[in-house]
Design a protein around this motif. Sequence first.
Motif, PDB file in Angstrom:
ATOM      1  N   ASP A  60      16.862  31.573  73.228  1.00 25.31           N
ATOM      2  CA  ASP A  60      16.186  30.614  73.076  1.00 25.31           C
ATOM      3  C   ASP A  60      15.423  30.734  72.024  1.00 25.31           C
ATOM      4  O   ASP A  60      13.675  29.907  71.738  1.00 25.31           O
ATOM      5  N   GLY A  61      15.555  31.350  70.371  1.00 26.59           N
ATOM      6  CA  GLY A  61      16.197  31.157  69.146  1.00 26.59           C
ATOM      7  C   GLY A  61      14.933  31.921  68.764  1.00 26.59           C
ATOM      8  O   GLY A  61      16.198  32.788  68.006  1.00 26.59           O
ATOM      9  N   VAL A  62      14.952  31.886  67.741  1.00 26.78           N
ATOM     10  CA  VAL A  62      14.034  33.305  67.026  1.00 26.78           C
ATOM     11  C   VAL A  62      12.825  33.362  66.640  1.00 26.78           C
ATOM     12  O   VAL A  62      11.746  32.330  66.509  1.00 26.78           O
TER      13      VAL A  62
ATOM     14  N   ARG B 207       1.990  36.521  70.906  1.00 23.73           N
ATOM     15  CA  ARG B 207       2.732  35.004  70.841  1.00 23.73           C
ATOM     16  C   ARG B 207       2.491  34.940  69.314  1.00 23.73           C
ATOM     17  O   ARG B 207       2.615  33.525  68.671  1.00 23.73           O
ATOM     18  N   THR B 208       2.763  35.523  68.657  1.00 20.82           N
ATOM     19  CA  THR B 208       3.262  35.662  67.152  1.00 20.82           C
ATOM     20  C   THR B 208       4.261  35.756  66.853  1.00 20.82           C
ATOM     21  O   THR B 208       5.255  36.174  67.770  1.00 20.82           O
ATOM     22  N   GLY B 209       5.372  34.978  65.854  1.00 24.11           N
ATOM     23  CA  GLY B 209       6.395  35.425  65.026  1.00 24.11           C
ATOM     24  C   GLY B 209       6.978  34.439  65.242  1.00 24.11           C
ATOM     25  O   GLY B 209       8.777  34.095  64.744  1.00 24.11           O
ATOM     26  N   LEU B 210       7.091  33.705  66.266  1.00 25.99           N
ATOM     27  CA  LEU B 210       8.253  32.238  66.667  1.00 25.99           C
ATOM     28  C   LEU B 210       8.355  31.520  65.244  1.00 25.99           C
ATOM     29  O   LEU B 210       7.290  30.888  65.145  1.00 25.99           O
TER      30      LEU B 210
ATOM     31  N   GLY C 265      10.222  27.467  59.487  1.00 25.54           N
ATOM     32  CA  GLY C 265       9.810  27.110  60.226  1.00 25.54           C
ATOM     33  C   GLY C 265       8.052  27.034  60.116  1.00 25.54           C
ATOM     34  O   GLY C 265       7.467  27.980  59.239  1.00 25.54           O
ATOM     35  N   ASN C 266       7.837  27.821  61.527  1.00 26.00           N
ATOM     36  CA  ASN C 266       6.029  28.606  61.572  1.00 26.00           C
ATOM     37  C   ASN C 266       6.174  30.055  61.576  1.00 26.00           C
ATOM     38  O   ASN C 266       4.511  30.160  61.313  1.00 26.00           O
TER      39      ASN C 266
END
Length: 229
Positions: free
Chosen positions: A169-171, A34-37, A154-155
């Motif tokens: 779903d996003g990047v 759950r990293t990199g989003l 972003g994050n």
Amino acid sequence: MRKIIFTDPPRAARDGVEALTRFGVATVHEALGRTGLVGPAIRPVQAGARIAGTAVTVLSWPGDNLMIHAAVEQCREGDVLVVATTSESSDGMFGELFATALQHRGVRGLVISAGVRDVAELRAMNFPVWSRAINAQGTVKATGGSVNIPVHMGNALVSPGDVVIADDDGVMIVPRADVATAVTASEAREAKEQRNREAFRRGELGMDIYGLRGVLAELGVTYETAPPE
């Protein structure tokens, strides 16, 4: 802010990038712990696109797209242009003419923390874009920035040559050094999800597949027959 254009930065190996193209953002994100989003603020302007490519990064002043013009020259086939601004902006910094120039160079798409315009044209020419806003507000070409330096999107932190994965779903960003790990972990997760998918089709419950009954018991959750009315 340092004003510099780095040319020819190291890029993730093409075979690793192509391997990651097979997986969705959610799969790779989970596979890497759950990293990199990047986060939900950056959204696609089209439906159904899925890309993976190596990042060419831009840091621009808000409302100024001069450095995007400078970055086009640094783009190669298989790249994704990643544009961040020094402070929050929703101005339409990118449109159909930029996309035309990038398509000619084989660029796979754009991720930008500001706005884009000419959206109908971008969709018609199948140039994938993920942006913070859609906005017809124009920009100037007056302030120096940087190309191919690490930027925050972003994050996530994006360094030139990292892998950008983007879909409905996003990047998310996979650091260049972690590509091989990401491929192996994503293959394993995809195989696990296929096993679970087959179990659900057989009628099995997530409570049993994921071993959740014990979790409920540890949390003190009990079952009781509902009282009669």
